[in-house]
Design a protein around this motif. Structure first.
Motif, PDB file in Angstrom:
ATOM      1  N   LEU A  82       0.817  -1.204   0.000  1.00 19.25           N
ATOM      2  CA  LEU A  82       0.000   0.000   0.000  1.00 19.25           C
ATOM      3  C   LEU A  82       0.859   1.265   0.000  1.00 19.25           C
ATOM      4  CD1 LEU A  82      -2.916   0.527  -0.146  1.00 19.25           C
ATOM      5  CD2 LEU A  82      -3.072   0.427   2.305  1.00 19.25           C
ATOM      6  N   ARG A  83       1.987   1.184   0.679  1.00 17.88           N
ATOM      7  CA  ARG A  83       2.861   2.358   0.698  1.00 17.88           C
ATOM      8  C   ARG A  83       3.400   2.663  -0.693  1.00 17.88           C
ATOM      9  NH1 ARG A  83       3.860   0.917   5.999  1.00 17.88           N
ATOM     10  NH2 ARG A  83       3.544   2.676   7.387  1.00 17.88           N
ATOM     11  N   HIS A  86       0.683   4.250  -2.723  1.00 18.37           N
ATOM     12  CA  HIS A  86       0.493   5.655  -2.407  1.00 18.37           C
ATOM     13  C   HIS A  86       1.480   6.527  -3.175  1.00 18.37           C
ATOM     14  CE1 HIS A  86      -1.664   4.847   1.639  1.00 18.37           C
ATOM     15  NE2 HIS A  86      -2.503   4.921   0.642  1.00 18.37           N
ATOM     16  N   LEU A 106     -11.593  -1.100   6.969  1.00 24.38           N
ATOM     17  CA  LEU A 106     -10.487  -0.972   7.918  1.00 24.38           C
ATOM     18  C   LEU A 106     -10.564  -2.022   9.018  1.00 24.38           C
ATOM     19  CD1 LEU A 106     -10.008   2.849   8.319  1.00 24.38           C
ATOM     20  CD2 LEU A 106      -8.800   1.245   6.883  1.00 24.38           C
ATOM     21  N   ALA A 146      -5.514   6.014  -1.615  1.00 32.19           N
ATOM     22  CA  ALA A 146      -6.182   4.718  -1.567  1.00 32.19           C
ATOM     23  C   ALA A 146      -6.173   4.187  -0.142  1.00 32.19           C
ATOM     24  CB  ALA A 146      -5.481   3.740  -2.496  1.00 32.19           C
ATOM     25  N   VAL A 147      -7.241   3.512   0.201  1.00 33.61           N
ATOM     26  CA  VAL A 147      -7.338   3.006   1.563  1.00 33.61           C
ATOM     27  C   VAL A 147      -6.979   1.522   1.610  1.00 33.61           C
ATOM     28  CG1 VAL A 147      -9.802   2.592   1.327  1.00 33.61           C
ATOM     29  CG2 VAL A 147      -8.848   2.859   3.591  1.00 33.61           C
ATOM     30  N   VAL A 174      -5.104   0.032   4.930  1.00 31.68           N
ATOM     31  CA  VAL A 174      -4.387   0.898   5.860  1.00 31.68           C
ATOM     32  C   VAL A 174      -4.605   0.391   7.272  1.00 31.68           C
ATOM     33  CG1 VAL A 174      -4.353   3.186   6.874  1.00 31.68           C
ATOM     34  CG2 VAL A 174      -4.502   2.930   4.422  1.00 31.68           C
ATOM     35  N   GLY A 175      -3.536   0.175   7.973  1.00 29.56           N
ATOM     36  CA  GLY A 175      -3.661  -0.218   9.372  1.00 29.56           C
ATOM     37  C   GLY A 175      -3.676  -1.714   9.604  1.00 29.56           C
ATOM     38  N   TRP A 179       0.731  -3.304   6.887  1.00 27.14           N
ATOM     39  CA  TRP A 179       0.970  -1.858   6.955  1.00 27.14           C
ATOM     40  C   TRP A 179       1.908  -1.551   8.115  1.00 27.14           C
ATOM     41  CZ3 TRP A 179       0.019   2.444   4.226  1.00 27.14           C
ATOM     42  CH2 TRP A 179       0.113   3.679   4.892  1.00 27.14           C
ATOM     43  N   GLN A 182       7.137  -1.975   8.433  1.00 25.94           N
ATOM     44  CA  GLN A 182       7.784  -1.044   7.510  1.00 25.94           C
ATOM     45  C   GLN A 182       9.122  -1.570   7.051  1.00 25.94           C
ATOM     46  OE1 GLN A 182       7.675   2.986   8.702  1.00 25.94           O
ATOM     47  NE2 GLN A 182       5.674   2.791   9.649  1.00 25.94           N
TER      48      GLN A 182
ATOM     49  N   MET B   1      -6.906  12.108  -7.389  1.00 25.45           N
ATOM     50  CA  MET B   1      -6.107  10.945  -7.791  1.00 25.45           C
ATOM     51  C   MET B   1      -5.716  11.071  -9.265  1.00 25.45           C
ATOM     52  SD  MET B   1      -5.898   7.814  -5.809  1.00 25.45           S
ATOM     53  CE  MET B   1      -4.995   8.952  -4.895  1.00 25.45           C
ATOM     54  N   MET B  22       4.637  11.207   0.047  1.00 31.27           N
ATOM     55  CA  MET B  22       3.603  10.827   1.000  1.00 31.27           C
ATOM     56  C   MET B  22       3.913  11.414   2.363  1.00 31.27           C
ATOM     57  SD  MET B  22       1.155   9.374  -0.287  1.00 31.27           S
ATOM     58  CE  MET B  22       0.279   8.786   1.153  1.00 31.27           C
ATOM     59  N   TYR B  24       2.679  10.799   6.291  1.00 34.20           N
ATOM     60  CA  TYR B  24       1.876   9.950   7.160  1.00 34.20           C
ATOM     61  C   TYR B  24       1.799  10.537   8.558  1.00 34.20           C
ATOM     62  CZ  TYR B  24       2.278   6.444   3.493  1.00 34.20           C
ATOM     63  OH  TYR B  24       2.229   5.787   2.309  1.00 34.20           O
ATOM     64  N   PHE B  30      -1.193   6.361   9.734  1.00 36.38           N
ATOM     65  CA  PHE B  30      -2.101   6.387   8.594  1.00 36.38           C
ATOM     66  C   PHE B  30      -1.845   7.647   7.789  1.00 36.38           C
ATOM     67  CE2 PHE B  30      -5.833   3.786  10.536  1.00 36.38           C
ATOM     68  CZ  PHE B  30      -4.955   2.775  10.822  1.00 36.38           C
ATOM     69  N   TYR B  34      -7.088   9.525   7.138  1.00 37.94           N
ATOM     70  CA  TYR B  34      -7.722   8.343   7.701  1.00 37.94           C
ATOM     71  C   TYR B  34      -7.604   8.268   9.217  1.00 37.94           C
ATOM     72  CZ  TYR B  34      -8.324   6.628   2.995  1.00 37.94           C
ATOM     73  OH  TYR B  34      -8.709   6.504   1.696  1.00 37.94           O
TER      74      TYR B  34
END
Lengths: 184, 219
Positions: A82-83, A86, A106, A146-147, A174-175, A179, A182, B1, B22, B24, B30, B34
């Motif tokens: 996901l990172r 993004h 989520l 994006a989630v 996310v989460g 996620w 790292q 987007m 990005m 966070y 997050f 979010y």
């Protein structure tokens, strides 16, 4: 897929990827994602070799400099993390979910048709319809990034028609615990 | 987007599309938009306010909140808010309990008699303080020039076993690594090489134990 994932117990080994495998991965990414060779080169330079991190249940994560970049389940499609998505939002086709669905996503739920077909949701138009089994980026209503990342279980046109049951299987969001990872 | 459209003509040849920068949230990791779905919303909000006022304005200004409300009924919104508040309180309580537990969890340094006048030292309970056992064992091995390994004991818990009787030294080392007030402090000064791996332990919880081999076992 990554609702529960803890590096200390779920990883069974890390090995460098053979160069022939790397080529295969590279070409499969180039063919399945909307990405040009130069951008991929920037993400993953040819000279750098990636590490294959083997996890439970046939999940493979590919890392570069200990940073997870891609993952794959069994022989399925290669997903970006996901990172990475993004940073390069254009590499996957996007679908959108409405606001009400965000918190379910989520919590790890799969996405149902109504969340995508309702006013807040977004599906690609008919001429850009996606078939079943496509990795998609899941956007959220009113949000910029994006989630989550999912896999369509039915085609987008069908979603509009049936409007019931699971439409996009959630892969990572996310989460979740991928996620949280790292560095590997 | 940004979709595919702007990317095609501009990246005509040999130019990689640059990544989106990005940003966070530093509290919940997050993307800041979010945070509201996370478990530490109010903290995130505060953090964003101090870190990035521009983004704070963007996400939490009155218009933004109004726009968000637009698609939800008032009822659903209030329910959602209640839910998040509840979740937040829960997460906080949980974190609190975890912290308390951490503060009171013991570290046991045990001297085990292996043979007459030969000892091994086992150190247990370090993992509760987020210490990388492998790194710590490597550290002990180089410091004492002996073998040190991470092994599972009978209960299936990882412990570090160092060859030789080094219990006092280990105690001193941990104490030294953590002097100058447990949290955050001593970052610069306590940095005698490598001691960082042992940081975070509450020294008062260290217990020294001795285990003699029983006669029956020896024979």
């Amino acid at each position: 897929m990554f609702k529960k994932f803890s590096p200390s117990t779920d990883i069974s080994g890390q090995t460098p990827v053979k160069s022939s495998m790397q080529r295969a991965i590279r070409s499969s990414i180039l063919s399945s994602w909307n990405i040009d060779a130069e951008t991929l080169e920037a993400i993953w330079p040819k000279k750098e070799s990636i590490i294959h991190v083997k996890c439970r249940e046939h999940i493979s994560i590919y890392t570069l400099h200990n940073e997870p970049l891609f993952f794959q389940h069994f022989d399925g499609p290669v997903y970006p993390t996901l990172r990475l998505l993004h940073k390069y939002p254009f590499i996957l086709p996007h679908v959108g979910i409405d606001r009400g669905a965000i918190r379910f996503l989520l919590a790890g739920a799969n996405m149902m048709c109504p969340g995508l077909t309702s006013k807040g949701g977004r599906l690609p138009p008919q001429d850009a319809a996606l078939p079943a089994g496509t990795p998609v980026a899941i956007d959220a209503e009113g949000k910029e990034f994006a989630v989550g990342i999912g896999l369509t279980t039915i085609g987008t046109e069908e979603m509009k028609k049936i409007n019931k049951d699971v439409a996009v299987e959630s892969v990572t969001y996310v989460g979740d615990e991928l996620w949280a990872v790292q560095k590997l | 987007m940004a979709s595919t459209a702007p990317e095609d003509p501009s990246t005509s040849e040999k130019v990689a599309t640059p990544p989106v920068e990005m940003f966070y949230c530093g509290v919940c990791t997050f993307p800041p938009e979010y945070c509201e779905f996370g478990t530490s919303f109010s903290k995130c909000k505060e953090w964003l306010h101090t870190e990035r006022l521009d983004l704070f304005e963007k996400y939490y200004s009155d218009e933004a909140l109004q726009a968000k409300l637009g698609t939800l009924s008032v009822e659903a919104q209030s329910k959602l808010e209640k839910d998040t508040a509840k979740k937040e309180a829960k997460a906080e309580a949980k974190a609190d309990a975890a912290r308390k537990k951490k503060m009171s969890s013991p570290v046991i340094i045990k001297r085990i008699e292996r043979n007459k006048r030969k000892y091994v030292t086992s150190i247990r309970g370090l993992e509760a303080f987020d210490i990388d056992l492998k790194k710590a064992s490597k550290f002990f091995a180089t410091k004492f020039a002996t073998g040190a390994s991470v092994t599972k004991n009978a209960a299936g818990i990882d412990e570090i076993v160092v060859q030789g009787d080094v219990s006092q030294e280990v105690y001193d080392m941990i104490a030294e690594a953590n002097e100058g007030g447990g949290e955050g402090g001593g970052g610069g000064k306590g940095g005698k090489k490598g001691l960082d791996v042992l940081k975070g332990v509450v020294v008062d919880n260290i217990e020294m134990v001795e285990e003699k081999k029983k006669k029956a076992d020896a024979e």
